[in-house]
Design an enzyme around this catalytic site. Structure first.
Site, PDB file in Angstrom:
ATOM      1  CE1 TYR A 165      -4.022   2.018   0.653  1.00 55.84           C
ATOM      2  CE2 TYR A 165      -2.823   2.959   2.502  1.00 55.84           C
ATOM      3  CZ  TYR A 165      -3.911   2.969   1.651  1.00 55.84           C
ATOM      4  OH  TYR A 165      -4.877   3.932   1.795  1.00 55.84           O
ATOM      5  CE  LYS A 169      -3.715   4.886  -1.366  1.00 56.31           C
ATOM      6  NZ  LYS A 169      -4.782   5.433  -2.244  1.00 56.31           N
TER       7      LYS A 169
END
Length: 305
Positions: A165, A169
């Site tokens: 993640y 991001k």
């Protein structure tokens, strides 16, 4: 008069959480909205509920706005191209994109499977590429367009158990900045929001002790998805045409502007470097300004306002 009167906006992941609030607010501010949501689970999978996008579109219509539903996946460029065409065909154009759609596959890196990595990268990073790539030439041709992508403090600061993640991001922050640089002359802008809000994703955090329970209850009270929607929608307004390539965090009633990485200290050795001189001369100078391994809680040591 709404801030988005006359505009058509695509909101991805708009069936629930932050996306839903962004779609509803954009409509209240006068936009026609394409409500996109695959209806998938937090982890992604085959249990899609295609009705969630229609429910939000129906809610907008019942309130007097105009919206259409779309059940495509941001992980598919073809689906994103179809979203753009649907917005143009059924709503009369396209002027802005808000794209918070995402999934989680949290696991410690030494236990992370290739599928855990690929799925998160595909939805978040490739999904951001897909929706922007599908719209960019339309925006360039009309010399008007605004994209709001979603990063995370998991990438900007770091968070244990979220290597996939965080990588996605952080990649979105870089992607957004280059899109902004390349298209500023065409009046096309791209900015990033890093949200802190109670959503289905936050709800997956395991409660291991009373301190965790207390913090999660506080987040649910003070960090709501509707608070994230306010600046997300504002960035699509004509008054924000000078805001481009920026990173914002939203936490409760707080909005933060982030800087982009820049050099903070320099060492030069005219005769060149060796491993010994790097260790003996450069590292002692750099160590006092190293970035620590703290979490978001260390960077923001107080509760949201």
């Amino acid at each position: 008069m709404g801030k988005l009167d006359g505009k058509v906006v695509i909101v991805t992941g708009a069936g629930r959480g932050i996306g839903r609030e962004c779609a509803l607010l954009a409509a209240r501010e006068g936009a026609k909205v394409l409500v996109n949501d695959l209806g998938g689970s937090i982890q992604g999978g085959d249990d899609d509920d295609r009705t969630v996008a229609q429910q939000v579109a129906g809610e907008i219509g019942a309130a007097g706005g105009e919206a259409v539903a779309n059940g495509g996946s941001v992980a598919s460029l073809k689906d994103c191209e179809a979203m753009v065409e649907q917005a143009k065909d059924e709503l009369g154009g396209l002027h802005g994109i808000i794209s918070p759609a995402g999934i989680l596959r949290d696991v410690m890196f030494h236990k992370m499977s290739e599928e855990d990595w690929d799925q998160v990268i595909e939805v978040h990073l490739k999904g951001s590429f897909n929706i922007c790539r599908a719209a960019i030439n339309h925006f360039r041709d009309q010399e008007d367009g605004s994209m709001v992508l979603f990063s995370s403090t998991s990438g900007l600061i770091g968070n244990i158990g979220q290597a996939n993640y965080a990588a996605a991001k952080m990649g979105i922050a870089g992607l957004s900045h280059v899109i902004a640089m390349e298209n500023a002359r065409k009046n096309v802008r791209c900015n990033v929001i890093t949200p802190s809000a109670w959503t289905r994703m936050i709800g997956t955090i395991p409660i291991k002790d009373e301190a965790t329970r207390h913090r999660l209850e506080m987040m649910q009270r003070k960090m709501r998805p509707d608070q994230i929607a306010q600046p997300s929608v504002a960035l699509l307004a004509d008054e924000a045409k000078d805001v481009n390539g920026q990173i914002f965090s939203v936490r409760g009633n707080e909005i933060f502007l982030w800087n982009h990485p820049r050099p903070i200290r320099n060492m030069t050795r005219l005769e060149g470097w060796t491993p010994t001189t790097v260790l003996e001369h450069a590292m002692p100078v750099f160590r006092p300004v190293f970035t620590d391994l703290g979490t978001a809680r260390d960077v923001f040591p107080y509760d949201p306002v």
